[in-house]
Scaffold this motif. Structure first.
Motif, mmCIF file in Angstrom:
data_model
loop_
_atom_site.group_PDB
_atom_site.id
_atom_site.type_symbol
_atom_site.label_atom_id
_atom_site.label_comp_id
_atom_site.label_asym_id
_atom_site.label_seq_id
_atom_site.Cartn_x
_atom_site.Cartn_y
_atom_site.Cartn_z
ATOM 1 N N THR A 19 8.169 46.982 45.246
ATOM 2 C CA THR A 19 8.056 47.606 43.927
ATOM 3 C C THR A 19 6.597 47.632 43.465
ATOM 4 O OG1 THR A 19 8.426 45.472 42.839
ATOM 5 C CG2 THR A 19 10.366 46.845 43.236
ATOM 6 N N ARG A 20 6.378 48.306 42.325
ATOM 7 C CA ARG A 20 5.018 48.430 41.797
ATOM 8 C C ARG A 20 4.767 47.601 40.542
ATOM 9 N NH1 ARG A 20 4.613 54.628 40.945
ATOM 10 N NH2 ARG A 20 6.744 54.215 40.355
ATOM 11 N N SER A 21 5.813 47.050 39.924
ATOM 12 C CA SER A 21 5.628 46.268 38.699
ATOM 13 C C SER A 21 6.679 45.162 38.634
ATOM 14 C CB SER A 21 5.755 47.164 37.468
ATOM 15 O OG SER A 21 7.087 47.617 37.323
ATOM 16 N N ASN A 22 6.474 44.239 37.700
ATOM 17 C CA ASN A 22 7.429 43.153 37.517
ATOM 18 C C ASN A 22 8.772 43.681 37.035
ATOM 19 O OD1 ASN A 22 5.904 40.799 38.249
ATOM 20 N ND2 ASN A 22 4.706 41.117 36.413
ATOM 21 N N GLU A 78 10.116 46.626 37.619
ATOM 22 C CA GLU A 78 10.789 47.247 38.762
ATOM 23 C C GLU A 78 11.321 46.185 39.721
ATOM 24 O OE1 GLU A 78 8.566 50.150 40.915
ATOM 25 O OE2 GLU A 78 8.293 51.434 39.166
ATOM 26 N N ALA A 79 10.582 45.108 39.903
ATOM 27 C CA ALA A 79 11.019 44.040 40.805
ATOM 28 C C ALA A 79 12.312 43.409 40.290
ATOM 29 C CB ALA A 79 9.927 42.978 40.933
ATOM 30 N N ALA A 80 12.396 43.202 38.989
ATOM 31 C CA ALA A 80 13.622 42.649 38.409
ATOM 32 C C ALA A 80 14.786 43.609 38.616
ATOM 33 C CB ALA A 80 13.408 42.373 36.920
ATOM 34 N N ARG A 81 14.538 44.877 38.401
ATOM 35 C CA ARG A 81 15.591 45.872 38.587
ATOM 36 C C ARG A 81 15.998 45.942 40.055
ATOM 37 N NH1 ARG A 81 14.076 51.720 37.013
ATOM 38 N NH2 ARG A 81 12.509 50.461 36.008
ATOM 39 N N TRP A 82 15.039 45.844 40.972
ATOM 40 C CA TRP A 82 15.302 45.886 42.413
ATOM 41 C C TRP A 82 16.181 44.702 42.836
ATOM 42 C CZ3 TRP A 82 14.076 43.033 46.836
ATOM 43 C CH2 TRP A 82 14.178 43.716 48.056
ATOM 44 N N MET A 83 15.969 43.537 42.196
ATOM 45 C CA MET A 83 16.759 42.349 42.511
ATOM 46 C C MET A 83 18.093 42.322 41.764
ATOM 47 S SD MET A 83 13.838 39.426 42.620
ATOM 48 C CE MET A 83 14.851 38.227 43.445
ATOM 49 N N LYS A 84 18.295 43.292 40.849
ATOM 50 C CA LYS A 84 19.512 43.377 40.037
ATOM 51 C C LYS A 84 19.702 42.146 39.152
ATOM 52 C CE LYS A 84 21.923 46.483 43.127
ATOM 53 N NZ LYS A 84 21.275 46.593 44.380
ATOM 54 N N THR A 100 18.010 40.332 35.242
ATOM 55 C CA THR A 100 17.302 40.710 34.029
ATOM 56 C C THR A 100 15.814 40.401 34.173
ATOM 57 O OG1 THR A 100 17.579 38.580 32.932
ATOM 58 C CG2 THR A 100 19.334 40.217 32.621
ATOM 59 N N TYR A 101 15.013 41.106 33.376
ATOM 60 C CA TYR A 101 13.561 40.909 33.400
ATOM 61 C C TYR A 101 13.209 39.484 32.988
ATOM 62 C CZ TYR A 101 8.656 41.491 32.142
ATOM 63 O OH TYR A 101 7.304 41.343 32.040
ATOM 64 N N VAL A 102 13.923 38.950 32.005
ATOM 65 C CA VAL A 102 13.653 37.585 31.513
ATOM 66 C C VAL A 102 13.885 36.562 32.626
ATOM 67 C CG1 VAL A 102 14.365 35.836 29.844
ATOM 68 C CG2 VAL A 102 14.184 38.221 29.136
ATOM 69 N N THR A 103 14.965 36.736 33.376
ATOM 70 C CA THR A 103 15.257 35.826 34.485
ATOM 71 C C THR A 103 14.204 35.947 35.578
ATOM 72 O OG1 THR A 103 17.614 35.995 34.025
ATOM 73 C CG2 THR A 103 16.992 35.172 36.196
ATOM 74 N N TYR A 104 13.838 37.182 35.915
ATOM 75 C CA TYR A 104 12.802 37.394 36.932
ATOM 76 C C TYR A 104 11.489 36.728 36.507
ATOM 77 C CZ TYR A 104 9.224 39.648 39.702
ATOM 78 O OH TYR A 104 8.145 39.864 40.510
ATOM 79 N N LYS A 105 11.127 36.922 35.247
ATOM 80 C CA LYS A 105 9.874 36.368 34.725
ATOM 81 C C LYS A 105 9.870 34.844 34.840
ATOM 82 C CE LYS A 105 7.084 36.476 30.516
ATOM 83 N NZ LYS A 105 6.994 37.009 29.158
ATOM 84 N N LYS A 106 11.000 34.223 34.524
ATOM 85 C CA LYS A 106 11.117 32.761 34.596
ATOM 86 C C LYS A 106 10.824 32.258 36.005
ATOM 87 C CE LYS A 106 14.743 29.299 34.630
ATOM 88 N NZ LYS A 106 16.184 29.072 34.437
ATOM 89 N N TYR A 107 11.440 32.881 37.000
ATOM 90 C CA TYR A 107 11.260 32.427 38.380
ATOM 91 C C TYR A 107 9.905 32.840 38.951
ATOM 92 C CZ TYR A 107 15.999 30.706 38.598
ATOM 93 O OH TYR A 107 17.145 29.980 38.387
ATOM 94 N N ALA A 108 9.401 34.011 38.592
ATOM 95 C CA ALA A 108 8.109 34.458 39.109
ATOM 96 C C ALA A 108 6.975 33.588 38.575
ATOM 97 C CB ALA A 108 7.880 35.920 38.740
ATOM 98 N N LYS A 109 7.135 33.034 37.382
ATOM 99 C CA LYS A 109 6.099 32.154 36.824
ATOM 100 C C LYS A 109 6.174 30.747 37.405
ATOM 101 C CE LYS A 109 4.952 34.420 32.573
ATOM 102 N NZ LYS A 109 3.844 34.110 31.722
ATOM 103 N N MET A 110 7.279 30.426 38.077
ATOM 104 C CA MET A 110 7.421 29.099 38.693
ATOM 105 C C MET A 110 6.548 28.950 39.938
ATOM 106 S SD MET A 110 11.525 28.354 38.466
ATOM 107 C CE MET A 110 11.475 27.427 39.968
ATOM 108 N N TYR A 111 6.310 30.051 40.633
ATOM 109 C CA TYR A 111 5.601 29.996 41.912
ATOM 110 C C TYR A 111 4.161 30.463 41.755
ATOM 111 C CZ TYR A 111 10.383 29.656 43.578
ATOM 112 O OH TYR A 111 11.678 29.264 43.782
ATOM 113 N N VAL A 112 3.238 29.731 42.392
ATOM 114 C CA VAL A 112 1.809 30.018 42.296
ATOM 115 C C VAL A 112 1.289 30.431 43.667
ATOM 116 C CG1 VAL A 112 -0.453 29.014 41.770
ATOM 117 C CG2 VAL A 112 1.543 28.356 40.425
#
Length: 69
Positions: free
Chosen positions: A30-33, A35-41, A43-55
């Motif tokens: 994907t090209r954005s966060n 879109e990545a959440a939508r690609w994983m099916k 919510t954006y809030v859930t995706y954001k939570k997990y994406a911020k966990m990993y560095v």
């Protein structure tokens, strides 16, 4: 009847478990966060939570910050 219920193991919901590999795969496709959440099916809030966990070790940024549009 109560004794039978005590013998059976209880199902314990442990929440959604997203790995760093799954987040990176979504980023690669994907090209954005958003879109990545939508690609994983999820919510954006859930995706954001997990994406911020990993560095990312190379840049020191979170995966969420790394994939900003």
């Amino acid at each position: 009847m109560e004794e039978q219920n005590k013998e059976r193991p209880q199902f314990i919901y442990q929440g959604l478990q997203l790995t760093e590999e799954q987040i990176r795969e979504a980023m690669a496709n994907t090209r954005s966060n958003f879109e990545a959440a939508r690609w994983m099916k999820i919510t954006y809030v859930t995706y954001k939570k997990y994406a911020k966990m990993y560095v990312d070790l190379e840049t020191g940024k979170t995966l969420f910050d790394l994939h900003m549009n």
